[in-house]
Each structure stands twice: as structure tokens, then as C-alpha cells.
Enzyme design. Structure first.
Site: not given
Ligand SMILES: *Cc1c(COP(=O)(O)O)cnc(C)c1O
Length: 454
Positions: A19, A163, A272, A301
């Protein structure tokens, strides 16, 4: 050995940061990382301290766990051992036509730990890609039915404030006004948005007036679903915690209610859990607190404890079978899919996650964050202070009240690395932080909040 000057100038003039523009703002140089600590080499000017134009080394607590990933600290002995063992075996092989023990072991572990009912695992290389794959699965699921009226189910339902990553499909379900992707309106797929989920009042240290009840929210969701279900493939949400879209918390009952509504309207549910997975909110997955199983779940993550980039998509047997007997193959295959090194570390990280949950680490950190962040409640410019599991948030009254550099420098002077953005000063510390270290992180956050301009 490259000089510090050379690192600074090459970085500034040629290297893109998240960013950021090029040339970009100065970045602090990481020279070491161990346990919950980062060693940073910083321009003293940034810290606004006496010594001018000097570089200083700072040993600081990482309040960010490197964007949720390094949940067990740096140079973790268990993860280091797993990495060394796998490097001495083999680091990478393609996954087309080949398989290996690290992948099957991790798949088995993920399915054992995940909410009951998930059946198959697709490994990929980042969170955003896992969201792409999850959406592809959902769309292909409906295409795999012989009833062609179901092939119209191609849109996604979500709520504002979310997000899901930075590639184009995730962008389409991120908060449409959140700022990160506003440039791409008209380019990204238009999706269907519900309002921001009502806040979980219990997480706030100074709860405001009730926004709307779960009942009211679900009634609105029901209205949208009854009108649009014919074109909706899936509903994608972050359960319990909306992360980078605004660090907001909502109740597990809301997630459960929305999931039930979607099921009734033949809309698939994608969770997610890239940020919430592996114990961050107190349960192993946020879905556990919601007492429901999604059709498709993304993890990433902390999956590798921040060692390597890896993510996975878990799906029910119905999803896997319907796709496989209908349209056949799932046409996706990243080069570094199921990277053995990442899988071996992931397996070790899963065992650390299970231990952290058994030991109640998130609950302990939640208690310490509540204690330490109370001091922020009455500061001028602070709109809300909230804590959920091992996540602490100070929200200011507006983005204009937050000078990110000043806030970051204030935290660094307290020995804490934070990355405030928009109107948010937040932390999600490594689970290995002691109570005293959490108290220090809280002092860093409060100092950052004291820079608020009102
Ligand atoms: C960080 C994140 C993503 C994206 O993951 P990247 O490994 O950065 O592509 C998607 N969803 C959530 C909830 C996130 O925190």
C-alpha cells in the site's frame, strides 16, 4: 555486507512496500527477530529524539505478530526444528502427479482440527489465492448441477466492513468504501452487500448505544436472500472478527443465524478464517464459537506460524463430490501448492496452536489487554476501546485524528512495534508474550493514542 545506506536508498527508490508508492516513505530495517521481539534499525529522526541523522537499534515487542502470522514468536524452536528437518529432506516438489507426507499429514491434521463436516483440502500459496479458490469452488459447485437454473448462481453475498485480500475476487467482497480498493469500482465484480454487522457490545470497554439487534440484522438478511438467492452462489464472511476492514467484532450467534438463513435459501457459506484461525479469538477457529460448519473455509496467516506463505481451502464432502462428479476437475494449481517445507512447518504450527488453545493463551491475553487498555478509554480523540481474544483495538474518532507516523513513533519509544492505520491502533500479539510483555504492548498502544489530534 551491504551498508545500511545502500539498503535504505535501494529500498526507497526501487522496492515496493504494501500500500505504498515508489519512491516510498522510509521503512525500518529488521536486523534480527527472536521470540516476541524484533530488532529494528531506525532513523532517529523518525523517533523524534535528540540525536539527529543517526541510525539507532531498537529491541521492540512485535504487537502485530507480523500481520497475525507469527503467533508463536520468531525463531520458535519447534518451528525451526520442523523447518530444518524438512530442508534436509527436500524443500519443494511440484504437486501435480506427486504427493508427500508433509502434505497428507497437514491435510489430515487440518481436517481433524477444523469444524466437523469438512472433508477435503486444497493447498495454495496465500490467503488471497485461497479466497479465489473458495469462490471458484462455490461457482463450480452450482455449475455442476444438471438443473441449469442453478448456473445463474454466480454472485457473492457479504457484509460491509470485510477484508478478504487484494486480488480481484477478494477485492470485490472487501468493504466497498473502506478505502483500500475504491480505485477499482466499476472494474471488480459487483456483489451483494449487507450492512456492517452490529458490534458485539461485550467486547467494548466503553460500549456505546446498541446499533441494531441480531434479530433486526437477520431480518434484513432474510429480505435480501429471499430476493437474490437465485443469483447468489455463496455468502463469504469473516466470522466473529472483521480484520483489516476495520477491526470490528460481532457475536457468534449472528454468524450462526446468517449461516442458517443461507442454508435455507440454498446459498453456500464460506468462512474466511485467515485471520481468526488457530486460536486468535480463544477457540481454535472462530467457527467453533459459532457452533456451525461452513461449506468452505479458508485458512492462512498463522498456518505456518509466519514462517512461509501458505494457505488452505477446506470443503465439505458435498462440495468436493458435486464438483468432481459434475464438472469434474477443479481447475486450479499454483506452482508452490502444498510446498513441503511450508506443510512441515504448518504441521508443527498446528500442534503449537492446539497447545495455545488448551493453555487458554487468548483468554489470558484478553484479560491483560482489558487491564492495560482501560487507560485509553478516557483519552481525548478515542471513540472506542475493544478486546476480543488476543486482539486489542483503540479506535479514534476519525482518520483525521490519527497521524500514523506519530503514533508509530510513540509506540516505538515505549518499545513496541505497531502499525496503526485509518482510525485504528490495534495489536494481535504473539501468544508467547508474558503478562508483562502484554502490559508493555498496552503502554505502547496508549502512548500511540495519546498522539491523537482532536
Ligand atoms: C490477510 C487476509 C487475507 C489475505 O491473505 P494474504 O495472504 O495477504 O493474501 C484474506 N482474508 C483475511 C481475513 C485476511 O486477514
Amino acid at each position: 555486507m551491504t551498508s545500511v545506506d545502500a539498503i535504505v536508498t535501494t529500498d526507497r527508490d526501487h522496492v515496493w512496500h504494501p500500500y505504498s508508492p515508489v519512491p516510498g516513505p522510509p521503512q525500518h530495517i529488521v536486523t534480527a527477530a527472536e521470540g516476541p521481539y524484533l530488532t529494528l534499525n531506525i532513523d532517529s529522526g523518525f523517533l523524534q529524539e535528540e540525536t539527529q541523522n543517526a541510525r539507532v537499534d531498537c529491541h521492540v515487542l512485535d504487537g502485530m505478530s507480523s500481520w497475525w502470522a507469527a503467533a508463536y514468536g520468531y525463531r520458535n524452536p519447534t518451528l525451526d526444528a520442523a523447518a530444518h528437518h524438512q530442508i534436509d529432506t527436500f524443500s519443494h516438489v511440484m504437486f501435480g502427479g506427486l504427493t508427500h507426507e508433509p502434505a497428507t499429514t497437514l491435510a489430515h491434521t487440518l481436517l481433524t482440527l477444523a469444524p466437523a463436516g469438512l472433508h477435503s483440502v486444497f493447498f495454495c500459496d496465500s490467503g488471497s489465492v485461497s479466497v479465489e479458490v473458495a469462490v471458484k469452488m462455490a461457482l463450480q459447485y452450482w455449475r455442476s448441477h444438471t438443473d441449469t437454473s442453478l448456473h445463474r448462481k454466480t454472485q457473492l453475498l457479504t457484509w460491509r466492513g470485510g477484508y478478504h485480500g487484494d486480488t480481484f475476487t477478494p477485492m470485490s467482497v472487501c468493504d466497498p468504501e473502506g478505502g483500500m480498493h475504491t480505485l477499482w469500482q466499476g472494474i471488480v465484480q459487483p456483489q451483494v452487500f449487507l450492512p456492517v454487522p452490529p458490534a458485539d457490545q461485550e467486547t467494548s470497554l466503553r460500549p456505546g448505544p446498541l446499533e441494531s439487534s441480531i434479530g433486526e440484522y437477520l431480518a434484513e438478511a432474510e429480505r435480501v436472500l429471499s430476493q437474490r438467492a437465485g443469483t447468489l452462489a455463496a455468502c463469504i464472511i469473516e466470522p466473529v472478527v472483521q480484520g483489516a476492514g476495520g477491526m470490528r467484532f460481532h457475536q457468534p450467534e449472528l454468524v450462526r443465524g446468517l449461516t442458517e438463513l443461507c442454508r435455507r435459501h440454498q446459498v453456500l457459506v464460506i468462512f474466511d478464517e485467515i485471520a481468526t484461525g488457530f486460536g486468535r479469538t480463544g477457540t481454535l477457529f472462530a467457527a467453533d464459537a459459532c457452533r456451525c460448519t461452513p461449506d468452505i473455509m479458508c485458512v492462512g496467516k498463522a498456518l505456518t506460524g509466519g514462517y512461509l506463505t501458505a494457505a488452505a481451502v477446506l470443503a465439505t464432502r458435498d462440495i468436493a463430490e458435486t464438483i468432481s462428479t459434475g464438472t469434474g476437475a477443479l481447475m486450479h494449481g499454483p506452482t508452490f501448492m502444498a510446498n513441503p517445507l511450508a506443510c512441515a512447518i504448518g504441521q508443527a504450527a498446528c500442534s503449537l496452536a492446539v497447545t495455545a488453545v488448551e493453555e487458554g493463551q487468548a483468554a489470558r491475553i484478553e484479560r491483560e489487554l482489558r487491564r492495560g487498555l482501560a487507560a485509553a478509554c478516557d483519552l481525548p480523540g478515542v471513540a472506542d476501546v475493544r478486546v476480543k481474544g488476543a486482539i486489542g483495538v483503540i479506535q479514534l474518532v476519525s482518520p483525521a485524528a490519527l497521524n500514523c507516523d506519530a503514533a508509530t513513533a510513540a509506540a516505538l519509544r515505549e518499545g513496541v512495534w505497531l502499525r496503526p492505520f485509518r482510525d485504528l491502533i490495534y495489536c494481535m500479539p504473539p501468544f508467547i508474550c508474558s503478562d508483562e510483555q502484554i502490559a508493555t504492548i498496552c503502554r505502547g498502544m496508549v502512548a500511540a493514542a495519546q498522539t491523537a489530534t482532536v
